[in-house]
Enzyme design. Structure first.
Site, short mmCIF file in Angstrom:
data_model
loop_
_atom_site.label_atom_id
_atom_site.label_comp_id
_atom_site.label_asym_id
_atom_site.label_seq_id
_atom_site.Cartn_x
_atom_site.Cartn_y
_atom_site.Cartn_z
N LEU A 37 71.14 27.08 30.86
CA LEU A 37 71.55 28.25 30.08
C LEU A 37 72.39 27.88 28.86
O LEU A 37 73.18 26.94 28.89
CB LEU A 37 72.35 29.21 30.97
CG LEU A 37 71.62 29.74 32.21
CD1 LEU A 37 72.53 30.70 32.98
CD2 LEU A 37 70.31 30.43 31.83
N HIS A 38 72.19 28.65 27.81
CA HIS A 38 73.00 28.51 26.60
C HIS A 38 73.34 29.91 26.11
O HIS A 38 72.95 30.92 26.74
CB HIS A 38 72.25 27.69 25.54
CG HIS A 38 70.86 28.19 25.25
ND1 HIS A 38 70.61 29.41 24.67
CD2 HIS A 38 69.64 27.64 25.50
CE1 HIS A 38 69.32 29.59 24.55
NE2 HIS A 38 68.70 28.53 25.06
N GLY A 40 72.19 31.73 23.86
CA GLY A 40 71.05 32.63 23.65
C GLY A 40 70.72 33.39 24.92
O GLY A 40 70.58 34.63 24.92
N HIS A 41 70.64 32.68 26.05
CA HIS A 41 70.39 33.35 27.33
C HIS A 41 71.52 34.33 27.66
O HIS A 41 71.29 35.45 28.12
CB HIS A 41 70.33 32.33 28.48
CG HIS A 41 69.23 31.32 28.38
ND1 HIS A 41 69.48 29.98 28.24
CD2 HIS A 41 67.88 31.45 28.43
CE1 HIS A 41 68.33 29.32 28.21
NE2 HIS A 41 67.34 30.19 28.32
N GLN A 65 53.05 27.79 32.95
CA GLN A 65 53.08 28.00 31.51
C GLN A 65 53.19 26.69 30.73
O GLN A 65 53.30 26.70 29.51
CB GLN A 65 54.21 28.96 31.10
CG GLN A 65 55.61 28.42 31.27
CD GLN A 65 56.63 29.53 31.10
OE1 GLN A 65 56.72 30.46 31.90
NE2 GLN A 65 57.40 29.47 30.02
N GLN A 158 55.88 35.92 22.69
CA GLN A 158 56.04 36.23 24.12
C GLN A 158 56.56 37.65 24.30
O GLN A 158 56.05 38.41 25.13
CB GLN A 158 57.03 35.22 24.72
CG GLN A 158 57.56 35.57 26.08
CD GLN A 158 58.46 34.47 26.64
OE1 GLN A 158 57.98 33.39 26.97
NE2 GLN A 158 59.74 34.73 26.74
N SER A 190 68.12 26.52 21.96
CA SER A 190 67.01 26.32 22.88
C SER A 190 67.42 25.28 23.91
O SER A 190 68.15 24.34 23.58
CB SER A 190 65.78 25.82 22.10
OG SER A 190 64.84 25.25 22.99
N SER A 191 66.94 25.46 25.12
CA SER A 191 67.22 24.45 26.15
C SER A 191 66.66 23.10 25.72
O SER A 191 67.13 22.05 26.17
CB SER A 191 66.58 24.86 27.48
OG SER A 191 67.00 26.15 27.84
P1 AMP Z 1 63.67 30.30 28.36
O1 AMP Z 1 64.71 29.87 29.35
O2 AMP Z 1 63.53 29.37 27.21
O3 AMP Z 1 62.37 30.70 29.00
O4 AMP Z 1 64.23 31.63 27.72
C1 AMP Z 1 64.56 32.74 28.51
C2 AMP Z 1 64.84 33.92 27.62
O5 AMP Z 1 65.89 33.61 26.72
C3 AMP Z 1 63.64 34.33 26.76
O6 AMP Z 1 63.57 35.75 26.71
C4 AMP Z 1 63.99 33.72 25.43
O7 AMP Z 1 63.40 34.40 24.34
C5 AMP Z 1 65.49 33.89 25.41
N1 AMP Z 1 66.11 32.97 24.47
C6 AMP Z 1 65.98 31.61 24.45
N2 AMP Z 1 66.66 31.10 23.41
C7 AMP Z 1 67.21 32.14 22.73
C8 AMP Z 1 68.01 32.26 21.55
N3 AMP Z 1 68.39 31.20 20.84
N4 AMP Z 1 68.40 33.49 21.17
C9 AMP Z 1 68.01 34.59 21.88
N5 AMP Z 1 67.26 34.54 22.99
C10 AMP Z 1 66.86 33.34 23.41
#
Ligand code: AMP
Length: 294
Positions: A37-38, A40-41, A65, A158, A190-191
């Site tokens: 998690l970061h 954004g999440h 995926q 997505q 991003s992760s």
């Molecule tokens: P993921 O773990 O990459 O599958 O992302 C999970 C959710 O977090 C998805 O809805 C992504 O669009 C969202 N997400 C990932 N990175 C960001 C970011 N930098 N800003 C906003 N949402 C994000």
């Protein structure tokens, strides 16, 4: 604020937790993630909180995926840290299902994205990616049964497909989206950013740099979708990005915009070293890039 949240691994246990919330008259919002998690999440958790009484966050690296040769095995994981971050942000339940429970038998029934979307943008280089995403999200919706689910606009295609799936399959869930959260240098969080080396960083910055260039060109009066897309492509190429796509598209259906308008968006993707990065921004109006604009 509690320093721990409930951690639920089993599908049955998750359904029980959902039933308890329903009996107590509590609404549930849901944030699906692949973990590591970061901010954004966590920003999605904040949005989720505003929409319901309880927040469920799932952490599941969905094999369906990932394509052959992609980073499924190397995908970063740190459950302990994720649980601390989730609890500190007020998540009530973290759902961490296993592959054995999510895919107890070979998957033969899939939620397929529409052809014109499956083969465009990210679908071009990742032909089975979105069917994997839609299928796992539908499974997760079935298990968590949220009133609201929150997705980031970072993964714009997505989010569009999930909204469409919810509408066409008449799922009893409201889809909310949240803006892109960026690092201080403009790179979308991003992760996978952990894969970037110090030498990769200038090229990584070029994705958001390209979006800023396109927004400035649009403000200055450029309306050709082709020209604006080329501008974005050039900025990225000059910085050493191996460009996958750079396009101006309709924000609702992602069709290419030949005559660009203020509600269209610029979407970009490319490889920096071994890392694939994506980003996007609206051509006009406020967006998270404004913070990093001069
Ligand atoms: P993921 O773990 O990459 O599958 O992302 C999970 C959710 O977090 C998805 O809805 C992504 O669009 C969202 N997400 C990932 N990175 C960001 C970011 N930098 N800003 C906003 N949402 C994000």
């Amino acid at each position: 604020m509690s320093s721990r949240c409930a951690v639920v691994q089993g599908i049955g246990e998750m359904r029980e937790a959902r039933d308890r919330a329903r009996r107590a008259g509590r609404t549930v919002s849901f944030v699906p993630t692949m973990g590591y998690l970061h901010e954004g999440h966590l920003s999605l958790v904040d949005v989720a909180r505003r929409h319901a009484d309880e927040v469920v966050l799932s952490i599941y690296v969905n094999p369906a995926q990932f394509g052959a040769g992609e980073d499924l095995d190397e995908y970063p994981r740190d459950l302990e840290r994720d649980l601390e971050l989730a609890a500190a942000r007020g998540v009530d339940v973290v759902f961490t299902p296993s592959d054995a429970e999510m895919y107890p038998e070979p998957q033969t029934i899939w939620v397929e994205p529409p052809e014109e979307m499956a083969r465009r943008l990210c679908g071009l280089s990742r032909p089975r990616h979105f069917r994997g995403v839609l299928t796992v999200v539908l499974k997760l919706f079935e298990i968590v049964q949220p009133d609201v689910a929150v997705f980031g606009r970072k993964d714009y295609q997505q989010a569009v497909l999930i909204r469409r799936m919810a509408r066409e399959l008449q799922l009893p869930v409201r889809i909310e989206t949240a803006p892109i959260v960026r690092e201080s240098d403009g790179v979308a969080m991003s992760s996978r950013n952990g894969y970037l080396t110090a030498e990769d960083r200038p090229a990584a910055r070029a994705l958001s740099g390209a979006l800023m260039t396109v927004r400035a060109a649009f403000r200055a009066g450029e309306r050709s979708g082709r020209v604006l897309g080329e501008r974005a492509r050039n900025v990225m190429q000059e910085a050493g990005v191996l460009v996958e796509y750079a396009e101006i598209v309709d924000a609702d259906d992602l069709s290419p915009a030949s005559e660009a308008g203020p509600s269209d968006i610029c979407v970009v993707a490319g490889h920096v070293g071994s890392t694939r990065l994506i980003d996007n921004a609206p051509l006009a109006g406020s967006c998270s890039l404004d913070d990093s604009e001069e």
